[in-house]
Design a protein around this motif. Structure first.
Motif, PDB file in Angstrom:
ATOM      1  N   ALA A 133      93.758  27.972  83.744  1.00 13.00           N
ATOM      2  CA  ALA A 133      94.409  27.477  84.968  1.00 13.00           C
ATOM      3  C   ALA A 133      93.401  26.890  85.949  1.00 13.00           C
ATOM      4  N   LYS A 134      92.201  27.423  85.959  1.00 15.83           N
ATOM      5  CA  LYS A 134      91.158  26.922  86.864  1.00 15.83           C
ATOM      6  C   LYS A 134      90.679  25.529  86.460  1.00 15.83           C
ATOM      7  N   HIS A 135      91.061  25.077  85.280  1.00 14.43           N
ATOM      8  CA  HIS A 135      90.626  23.777  84.764  1.00 14.43           C
ATOM      9  C   HIS A 135      91.802  22.820  84.559  1.00 14.43           C
ATOM     10  N   ALA A 136      92.907  23.070  85.264  1.00 20.32           N
ATOM     11  CA  ALA A 136      94.081  22.200  85.160  1.00 20.32           C
ATOM     12  C   ALA A 136      93.686  20.766  85.475  1.00 20.32           C
ATOM     13  N   GLY A 137      94.196  19.836  84.688  1.00 14.45           N
ATOM     14  CA  GLY A 137      93.893  18.427  84.863  1.00 14.45           C
ATOM     15  C   GLY A 137      92.707  17.967  84.032  1.00 14.45           C
ATOM     16  N   GLU A 138      91.958  18.914  83.482  1.00 12.21           N
ATOM     17  CA  GLU A 138      90.790  18.588  82.664  1.00 12.21           C
ATOM     18  C   GLU A 138      91.152  18.632  81.184  1.00 12.21           C
ATOM     19  N   THR A 139      90.392  17.899  80.383  1.00 12.00           N
ATOM     20  CA  THR A 139      90.501  18.017  78.939  1.00 12.00           C
ATOM     21  C   THR A 139      89.469  19.047  78.520  1.00 12.00           C
ATOM     22  N   ALA A 140      89.930  20.080  77.813  1.00  8.32           N
ATOM     23  CA  ALA A 140      89.054  21.188  77.457  1.00  8.32           C
ATOM     24  C   ALA A 140      89.520  21.834  76.158  1.00  8.32           C
ATOM     25  N   THR A 141      88.695  22.733  75.648  1.00 12.06           N
ATOM     26  CA  THR A 141      89.053  23.560  74.504  1.00 12.06           C
ATOM     27  C   THR A 141      89.248  24.977  75.003  1.00 12.06           C
ATOM     28  N   VAL A 142      90.379  25.561  74.629  1.00  7.42           N
ATOM     29  CA  VAL A 142      90.709  26.933  75.005  1.00  7.42           C
ATOM     30  C   VAL A 142      90.800  27.743  73.716  1.00  7.42           C
ATOM     31  N   CYS A 143      90.076  28.860  73.656  1.00  7.74           N
ATOM     32  CA  CYS A 143      90.060  29.697  72.454  1.00  7.74           C
ATOM     33  C   CYS A 143      90.499  31.110  72.796  1.00  7.74           C
ATOM     34  N   GLY A 144      91.313  31.688  71.896  1.00 10.42           N
ATOM     35  CA  GLY A 144      91.754  33.061  72.076  1.00 10.42           C
ATOM     36  C   GLY A 144      92.697  33.471  70.970  1.00 10.42           C
ATOM     37  N   VAL A 145      93.189  34.695  71.081  1.00  8.99           N
ATOM     38  CA  VAL A 145      94.096  35.240  70.075  1.00  8.99           C
ATOM     39  C   VAL A 145      95.532  34.849  70.422  1.00  8.99           C
ATOM     40  N   VAL A 146      96.248  34.348  69.421  1.00  9.39           N
ATOM     41  CA  VAL A 146      97.659  33.998  69.596  1.00  9.39           C
ATOM     42  C   VAL A 146      98.465  35.296  69.510  1.00  9.39           C
ATOM     43  N   ALA A 147      99.016  35.708  70.655  1.00  9.09           N
ATOM     44  CA  ALA A 147      99.778  36.960  70.728  1.00  9.09           C
ATOM     45  C   ALA A 147     101.200  36.781  70.210  1.00  9.09           C
ATOM     46  N   ALA A 148     101.730  35.573  70.338  1.00  6.95           N
ATOM     47  CA  ALA A 148     103.086  35.296  69.867  1.00  6.95           C
ATOM     48  C   ALA A 148     103.183  33.823  69.482  1.00  6.95           C
ATOM     49  N   ALA A 149     103.910  33.579  68.412  1.00 12.63           N
ATOM     50  CA  ALA A 149     104.143  32.214  67.944  1.00 12.63           C
ATOM     51  C   ALA A 149     105.628  32.093  67.634  1.00 12.63           C
ATOM     52  N   LYS A 150     106.275  31.103  68.253  1.00  9.75           N
ATOM     53  CA  LYS A 150     107.729  31.020  68.130  1.00  9.75           C
ATOM     54  C   LYS A 150     108.183  29.572  68.037  1.00  9.75           C
ATOM     55  N   PHE A 151     109.139  29.317  67.163  1.00 12.91           N
ATOM     56  CA  PHE A 151     109.815  28.032  67.110  1.00 12.91           C
ATOM     57  C   PHE A 151     111.147  28.199  67.823  1.00 12.91           C
ATOM     58  N   ALA A 152     111.354  27.454  68.901  1.00  7.38           N
ATOM     59  CA  ALA A 152     112.589  27.524  69.681  1.00  7.38           C
ATOM     60  C   ALA A 152     113.393  26.256  69.425  1.00  7.38           C
ATOM     61  N   ALA A 153     114.345  26.334  68.519  1.00  4.68           N
ATOM     62  CA  ALA A 153     115.140  25.163  68.126  1.00  4.68           C
ATOM     63  C   ALA A 153     115.913  24.570  69.299  1.00  4.68           C
ATOM     64  N   GLN A 154     116.280  25.401  70.269  1.00  5.74           N
ATOM     65  CA  GLN A 154     117.099  24.953  71.394  1.00  5.74           C
ATOM     66  C   GLN A 154     116.315  24.279  72.508  1.00  5.74           C
ATOM     67  N   VAL A 155     114.996  24.323  72.475  1.00 10.46           N
ATOM     68  CA  VAL A 155     114.176  23.751  73.550  1.00 10.46           C
ATOM     69  C   VAL A 155     113.694  22.356  73.151  1.00 10.46           C
ATOM     70  N   ARG A 156     114.158  21.339  73.886  1.00  5.97           N
ATOM     71  CA  ARG A 156     113.758  19.932  73.672  1.00  5.97           C
ATOM     72  C   ARG A 156     113.854  19.503  72.208  1.00  5.97           C
ATOM     73  N   GLY A 157     114.888  19.908  71.539  1.00  5.84           N
ATOM     74  CA  GLY A 157     115.108  19.487  70.158  1.00  5.84           C
ATOM     75  C   GLY A 157     114.265  20.261  69.155  1.00  5.84           C
ATOM     76  N   GLY A 158     113.567  21.284  69.600  1.00  5.34           N
ATOM     77  CA  GLY A 158     112.759  22.121  68.727  1.00  5.34           C
ATOM     78  C   GLY A 158     111.309  22.125  69.155  1.00  5.34           C
TER      79      GLY A 158
END
Length: 125
Positions: free
Chosen positions: A31-56
């Motif tokens: 969040a402190k780097h909003a507007g910048e192009t950067a690489t963010v690394c960390g553990v994915v705590a949740a991964a979800k496909f939401a079919a109802q959001v913007r066509g998937g």
């Protein structure tokens, strides 16, 4: 003369590579780097496909699952086929995403359009 020229080219190339590679950010710093192009690394705590959001939309939530995630990566339906099914393979993995950090409803996110923006975190030495 040839050796000097080669050395000069090597120094220029090394400098440009070093300048273009900033240290990856942890998800809670994105969040402190909003507007910048950067690489963010960390553990994915949740991964979800939401079919109802913007066509998937595929959501990769870092650190904690939604709604408490500190950072998210999104893949919209138009680009989903390029990524396979990350909602089945990304959870629990230490991943890096690269792109422009944008704020959405007070949370930082990167929208992924190309699989090259998503990679497993390299082991530290």
């Amino acid at each position: 003369m040839g050796a000097r020229r080669l050395l000069a080219i090597g120094v220029v190339l090394a400098g440009s590579v070093a300048a273009g590679k900033a240290e990856p950010l942890p998800p809670d710093q994105a969040a402190k780097h909003a507007g910048e192009t950067a690489t963010v690394c960390g553990v994915v705590a949740a991964a979800k496909f939401a079919a109802q959001v913007r066509g998937g939309t595929t959501f990769l939530d870092f650190d904690k699952p939604y709604p408490n995630s500190t950072f998210s990566a999104l893949i919209f339906a138009s680009d989903r086929a390029k990524f396979g099914a990350p909602e089945k393979t990304a959870q629990g993995k230490d991943l890096c995403v690269t792109g422009k950090i944008e704020m959405y409803q007070g949370k930082p996110q990167i929208i992924l359009k190309d699989p090259n923006q998503l990679a497993e975190k390299a082991a530290s030495h």
